[in-house]
Design a protein around this motif. Structure first.
Motif, mmCIF file in Angstrom:
data_model
loop_
_atom_site.group_PDB
_atom_site.id
_atom_site.type_symbol
_atom_site.label_atom_id
_atom_site.label_comp_id
_atom_site.label_asym_id
_atom_site.label_seq_id
_atom_site.Cartn_x
_atom_site.Cartn_y
_atom_site.Cartn_z
ATOM 1 N N THR A 133 0.840 -1.200 0.000
ATOM 2 C CA THR A 133 0.000 0.000 0.000
ATOM 3 C C THR A 133 0.877 1.252 0.000
ATOM 4 N N ALA A 134 0.543 2.229 -0.812
ATOM 5 C CA ALA A 134 1.246 3.509 -0.811
ATOM 6 C C ALA A 134 0.862 4.293 0.441
ATOM 7 N N VAL A 135 1.851 4.821 1.125
ATOM 8 C CA VAL A 135 1.623 5.620 2.327
ATOM 9 C C VAL A 135 2.467 6.883 2.247
ATOM 10 N N PHE A 136 2.152 7.822 3.139
ATOM 11 C CA PHE A 136 2.774 9.134 3.093
ATOM 12 C C PHE A 136 3.228 9.552 4.495
ATOM 13 N N ALA A 137 3.896 10.687 4.558
ATOM 14 C CA ALA A 137 4.464 11.153 5.824
ATOM 15 C C ALA A 137 3.393 11.257 6.895
ATOM 16 N N ASN A 138 3.753 10.843 8.109
ATOM 17 C CA ASN A 138 2.926 10.920 9.314
ATOM 18 C C ASN A 138 1.735 9.967 9.320
ATOM 19 N N GLU A 139 1.642 9.097 8.320
ATOM 20 C CA GLU A 139 0.580 8.087 8.312
ATOM 21 C C GLU A 139 1.117 6.787 8.913
ATOM 22 N N PRO A 140 0.426 6.220 9.898
ATOM 23 C CA PRO A 140 0.938 4.986 10.515
ATOM 24 C C PRO A 140 0.878 3.793 9.566
ATOM 25 N N LEU A 141 2.024 3.131 9.419
ATOM 26 C CA LEU A 141 2.052 1.868 8.698
ATOM 27 C C LEU A 141 1.506 0.760 9.588
ATOM 28 N N LEU A 142 1.652 0.956 10.894
ATOM 29 C CA LEU A 142 1.326 -0.104 11.844
ATOM 30 C C LEU A 142 1.080 0.514 13.214
ATOM 31 N N ARG A 143 0.164 -0.100 13.968
ATOM 32 C CA ARG A 143 -0.059 0.298 15.361
ATOM 33 C C ARG A 143 -0.098 -0.949 16.226
ATOM 34 N N VAL A 144 0.627 -0.918 17.337
ATOM 35 C CA VAL A 144 0.621 -1.999 18.317
ATOM 36 C C VAL A 144 -0.175 -1.535 19.523
ATOM 37 N N GLU A 145 -1.156 -2.344 19.946
ATOM 38 C CA GLU A 145 -1.951 -2.076 21.144
ATOM 39 C C GLU A 145 -1.776 -3.279 22.068
ATOM 40 N N ALA A 146 -1.051 -3.076 23.154
ATOM 41 C CA ALA A 146 -0.668 -4.221 23.986
ATOM 42 C C ALA A 146 -0.287 -3.743 25.377
ATOM 43 N N PRO A 147 -0.117 -4.674 26.328
ATOM 44 C CA PRO A 147 0.471 -4.279 27.611
ATOM 45 C C PRO A 147 1.773 -3.514 27.355
ATOM 46 N N LEU A 148 1.970 -2.465 28.117
ATOM 47 C CA LEU A 148 3.065 -1.537 27.869
ATOM 48 C C LEU A 148 4.405 -2.236 27.697
ATOM 49 N N TRP A 149 4.707 -3.221 28.538
ATOM 50 C CA TRP A 149 6.030 -3.837 28.462
ATOM 51 C C TRP A 149 6.234 -4.581 27.149
ATOM 52 N N GLN A 150 5.179 -5.204 26.633
ATOM 53 C CA GLN A 150 5.287 -5.921 25.363
ATOM 54 C C GLN A 150 5.450 -4.953 24.193
ATOM 55 N N ALA A 151 4.622 -3.916 24.178
ATOM 56 C CA ALA A 151 4.690 -2.944 23.089
ATOM 57 C C ALA A 151 6.034 -2.238 23.056
ATOM 58 N N GLN A 152 6.612 -2.004 24.239
ATOM 59 C CA GLN A 152 7.897 -1.313 24.304
ATOM 60 C C GLN A 152 9.021 -2.172 23.751
ATOM 61 N N ILE A 153 9.092 -3.418 24.148
ATOM 62 C CA ILE A 153 10.164 -4.310 23.697
ATOM 63 C C ILE A 153 10.122 -4.507 22.183
ATOM 64 N N ALA A 154 8.934 -4.470 21.590
ATOM 65 C CA ALA A 154 8.779 -4.768 20.164
ATOM 66 C C ALA A 154 9.324 -3.671 19.251
ATOM 67 N N GLU A 155 9.563 -2.491 19.794
ATOM 68 C CA GLU A 155 9.922 -1.339 18.950
ATOM 69 C C GLU A 155 11.096 -1.610 18.013
#
Length: 449
Positions: free
Chosen positions: A112-134
């Protein structure tokens, strides 16, 4: 002592992160915050210079990583041995030992074509999991998006019938990067890869020709360049012959005089315009492939100059490309929208959705809104739920399906956005609800002691 292999395998994903992800998780755990629900979005603040769009890629490897994110006892012992976590709370070790990703992932489909400031992906999870995945998520999406965007531009310039082959393994940033580059290139429209492992793992046939070394060996030992060609055709009929080791035109003349059909030849150096025309005059039915640090700008120049080239081998410029400087930023914690306000690095708060507007099959503008916003009749929401409670909920797509989406996505963009020089800027507006949320979030800065 054996040499370390330094291979990134699924059983090592837990430790494949930056140190500060783990130190932050330790703080979250000690302060009772580790299990708060967090939302992080991955996006790029700006496009690379002279790029009018990006092609999102790398989601399949992102999901594979999250599916395999674990910390074994061996991992935990390795962390203890560093001495860095001597003061880490018990809750930190407990979270890592329990392991596993249990959150949700929203993402735009690959291709998919995307542009500046548009999220390619969003993670919604317990904070510790979302942080480690970065760290891992940024690595795979940034790099594969880089290669896919370049591949899409190359296909757009070369046209739908040109043969385009990925030859970048020796220039990719690592053996792992070479595999990802091959995948991203093919998913964005290239016809094949010379990387045998990548091709086999992806269910494709590897593609390639021959190197100057074969010709040089036969010339040195047999005093004959033509014997190299004959031997190669004997064992690999239909494969392309590399004819520019010595005198390109003389080699083409001899091949024509021999009368043996030659399916294809490759030119890797010299004046490709003049040489391709000369070779075509002697081998009118033979396909001519060109290689040698080519990119979309050089292909466009060759086309304008009238080169008679049927396909291209693409390596260094494809797999190194223009960096995609994607970032991964917290946008919501426990339902509280947050934003970064540092100069030049301001982010937008809240969980977002991209609404693309089409008119007559053409993309005419995007609206970046909140997840709760409603799509207008002429808008299509782009971010889809792909992982729910740690489980992938969509089937793995074939490279052919992703390549078809890439082609359609690029074709839907305005011509002035696809041009190589000074592309136009695509319109991305903010929804009223997002503008209002950003204003309200700015009015409530963090409390100071």
């Amino acid at each position: 002592m054996p040499y370390p292999t330094l291979l990134a395998t699924p059983d090592s994903y837990g430790l494949l992160t930056d140190l500060y992800q783990l130190t932050m998780v330790s703080c979250y755990a000690g302060e009772g915050l580790a299990d708060r629900r967090a939302s992080f979005e991955l996006f790029t603040r700006r496009l690379p210079p002279s790029y009018g769009y990006l092609i999102a890629m790398g989601l399949a490897q992102a999901i594979d990583y999250l599916n395999n994110l674990r910390f074994s006892e061996r991992h935990l012992e390795a962390l203890r041995q560093t001495g860095l976590f001597d003061h880490a709370p018990d809750e930190f070790w407990q979270r890592l030992a329990e392991g596993g990703f249990t959150g949700d992932v929203w993402a735009v489909p690959e291709g998919t074509a995307v542009f500046a400031n548009e999220p390619l992906l969003r993670v919604e999870a317990p904070l510790w999991q979302a942080q480690i995945a970065e760290t891992y998520l940024l690595n795979t999406l940034n790099y594969q998006t880089l290669v896919a965007t370049r591949a899409a531009r190359l296909r757009d310039v070369a046209g739908p019938t040109a043969t385009l082959l990925e030859f970048g393994t020796r220039r990719a940033f690592s053996p792992q990067g070479a595999l990802w580059a091959a995948r991203a290139a093919m998913a964005a429209g290239l016809d094949g890869t010379s990387n045998v492992l990548a091709a086999v793992q992806l269910g494709h046939r590897p593609a390639g020709t021959m190197a100057h070394a074969l010709v040089m060996v036969f010339t040195a030992l047999e005093d004959s360049e033509d014997k190299a060609f004959a031997a190669f055709q004997r064992y690999f009929p239909g494969a392309a012959l590399l004819i520019d080791t010595y005198d390109t035109v003389a080699a083409a003349k001899r091949l024509a005089a021999a009368g043996t059909p030659v399916a294809a030849v490759r030119l890797d150096s010299g004046d490709l315009v003049a040489l391709s025309k000369a070779v075509r005059s002697h081998l009118p039915t033979t396909k001519i492939l060109a290689s040698g640090d080519l990119d979309e700008y050089e292909i466009a120049r060759l086309q304008r100059a009238g080169a008679t080239i049927d396909g291209y081998g693409l390596g260094t410029k494809l797999v190194t490309g223009e960096p995609v400087n994607g970032v991964y930023k917290l946008v919501d914690i426990d339902g509280i929208p947050v934003m970064k306000e540092a100069s030049g690095k301001t982010t937008l708060p809240g969980r977002k959705q991209i609404f693309r507007r089409y008119a007559g099959g053409q993309a005419v503008g995007d609206r970046l809104g909140l997840l709760e916003d409603t799509a207008a009749p002429d808008e299509t929401p782009l971010l889809q739920l792909v992982v729910k409670q740690g489980q992938a909920i969509q089937e793995l797509e074939s490279l052919e399906a992703i390549a078809a989406r890439t082609a359609a996505s690029v074709a839907s963009l305005p011509a002035n956005l696809r041009q190589l020089e000074h592309p136009a800027t695509y319109g991305v507006a903010l929804s009223d609800a997002l503008v209002d949320l950003a204003a309200r979030t700015r009015q409530h800065p963090p409390a100071q002691p």
